[in-house]
Design an enzyme around this catalytic site. Sequence first.
Site, PDB file in Angstrom:
ATOM      1  N   LYS A  35       0.848  -1.205   0.000  1.00 42.29           N
ATOM      2  CA  LYS A  35       0.000   0.000   0.000  1.00 42.29           C
ATOM      3  C   LYS A  35       0.881   1.252   0.000  1.00 42.29           C
ATOM      4  O   LYS A  35       2.087   1.175   0.290  1.00 42.29           O
ATOM      5  CB  LYS A  35      -0.906  -0.024   1.240  1.00 42.29           C
ATOM      6  N   ARG A 130     -10.516  -1.018  15.493  1.00 43.02           N
ATOM      7  CA  ARG A 130     -10.466  -0.166  14.322  1.00 43.02           C
ATOM      8  C   ARG A 130     -11.464  -0.763  13.337  1.00 43.02           C
ATOM      9  O   ARG A 130     -12.583  -0.305  13.268  1.00 43.02           O
ATOM     10  CB  ARG A 130      -9.029  -0.100  13.784  1.00 43.02           C
ATOM     11  N   TYR A 255      17.038  29.195   9.798  1.00 45.73           N
ATOM     12  CA  TYR A 255      15.871  29.939  10.286  1.00 45.73           C
ATOM     13  C   TYR A 255      15.807  29.953  11.808  1.00 45.73           C
ATOM     14  O   TYR A 255      15.947  28.911  12.454  1.00 45.73           O
ATOM     15  CB  TYR A 255      14.579  29.304   9.755  1.00 45.73           C
ATOM     16  N   MET A 303      12.896  24.002   3.509  1.00 42.51           N
ATOM     17  CA  MET A 303      12.096  23.309   2.488  1.00 42.51           C
ATOM     18  C   MET A 303      12.962  22.501   1.524  1.00 42.51           C
ATOM     19  O   MET A 303      12.626  21.376   1.157  1.00 42.51           O
ATOM     20  CB  MET A 303      11.246  24.325   1.708  1.00 42.51           C
TER      21      MET A 303
HETATM   22  C1  LIG Z   1      -0.334  -2.054   6.730  1.00 46.87           C
HETATM   23  C2  LIG Z   1      -0.881  -3.361   7.184  1.00 46.87           C
HETATM   24  C3  LIG Z   1      -0.046  -4.477   7.381  1.00 46.87           C
HETATM   25  C4  LIG Z   1       1.465  -4.392   7.301  1.00 46.87           C
HETATM   26  O1  LIG Z   1       1.974  -3.936   8.535  1.00 46.87           O
HETATM   27  P1  LIG Z   1       3.552  -3.818   8.827  1.00 46.87           P
HETATM   28  O2  LIG Z   1       3.615  -3.380  10.230  1.00 46.87           O
HETATM   29  O3  LIG Z   1       4.059  -2.782   7.879  1.00 46.87           O
HETATM   30  O4  LIG Z   1       4.134  -5.145   8.571  1.00 46.87           O
HETATM   31  C5  LIG Z   1      -0.633  -5.688   7.685  1.00 46.87           C
HETATM   32  N1  LIG Z   1      -1.982  -5.813   7.819  1.00 46.87           N
HETATM   33  C6  LIG Z   1      -2.819  -4.744   7.675  1.00 46.87           C
HETATM   34  C7  LIG Z   1      -4.276  -4.939   7.861  1.00 46.87           C
HETATM   35  C8  LIG Z   1      -2.293  -3.498   7.374  1.00 46.87           C
HETATM   36  O5  LIG Z   1      -3.121  -2.465   7.244  1.00 46.87           O
END
Ligand SMILES: *Cc1c(COP(=O)(O)O)cnc(C)c1O
Length: 362
Positions: A35, A130, A255, A303
């Site tokens: 993702k 969640r 800055y 930046m």
């Molecule tokens: C992002 C995610 C993972 C991966 O988690 P990591 O800590 O990066 O290994 C696994 N399961 C779900 C449901 C996630 O949202």
Amino acid sequence: MIGAPWATIDLAALRNNVAVVRRHAPDAHIMAVVKANAYGHGVSDVVAALTDVDALAVARIDEALALRQRGAEQPIVILEGVFTTDDVALAHKNQLDLVIHGREQLALLADAHPTVPPRLWIKVDTGMHRLGFNAGEVCEAVRRVRQISGTGTVVGLMSHLADAEAPDSADTIRQISDFRELTRSHDGPASLANSAGVLCWPDARFDWVRPGIMLYGASPRGPDHADKLGLQPVMRFQTTLVATREISRGEGVGYGFSWRAYRRTRIGVAAAGYADGYPRHVPSGTPVLVGDRHVPIVGRVSMDLMTVDLGPDGPEKLGDVVTLWGDEALRVETIADHAGTISYELLSRVTQRVKLIPVGGD
Ligand SMILES: *Cc1c(COP(=O)(O)O)cnc(C)c1O
């Protein structure tokens, strides 16, 4: 390449890290989590190099559709599932596996019948609060899904650990045992472990593991843990010095003059800033590597630029390479500690201004 940062993406390191997953969970299938543009690493190149995994996982349907458009043929799981009947149909058309985490999604599935995706995962809330059905609702949810989708559909159980990076977490022990209990009366596959689950909780591995961050070479338990496990950083975030100057004792840098020289010294100016994804709020003293020498950032990150203290006799000059993170001597977890965040955030926030350069592909 003077004047702008870049990130090399080491695909050989990625394959090494997949092998680390396999070593820890030899009997499990791997759902590689890609993702958020593969945690900022560039999802096309990452997926092309991930030949040794059993499925890919993304958060959202658009991420999955983009992968299909680029020709990815492996199973793809959408971890948040979908939120409209049109998207159920799209998932079916593109052979995308869905997570079903609530009653509303069950209703969508019923509406979309008979165009049901090939594999479905029922998400269970074992304590994170969640997404997911409560334990007591799971049997009914599975029954409903089977009724809607027919016998050809694989129905799995999935849950997510909230605190797996904490050693000896009583909550994690309870999440694992509650999940195990649910899987006893279920005949489909089960999946619980994220990276911390894979690495630290052998009982959490079940049939499918879902590693994310560890694929990219970072450990949720920090840089020493990653080192010990042989995880290799995939992203090496680098830039160059674009100026050096000498300043006297007492003079301020950057800055707000948040840092002042306590001795005569040489300041190096590196071309990377918060608009590239380097965190602005790191304190003076946060390390970078100039060549292979650790030197501290001093003053505020701006930046496009940051300033480092090369020391009175620092020999470095314009054009020298600066590593911001991703060397085994300077892991992203270390920078995350200085920034008061986690490696995930730093990696996924590297911006489009940074050119990603894949290396080590077959
Ligand atoms: C992002 C995610 C993972 C991966 O988690 P990591 O800590 O990066 O290994 C696994 N399961 C779900 C449901 C996630 O949202």
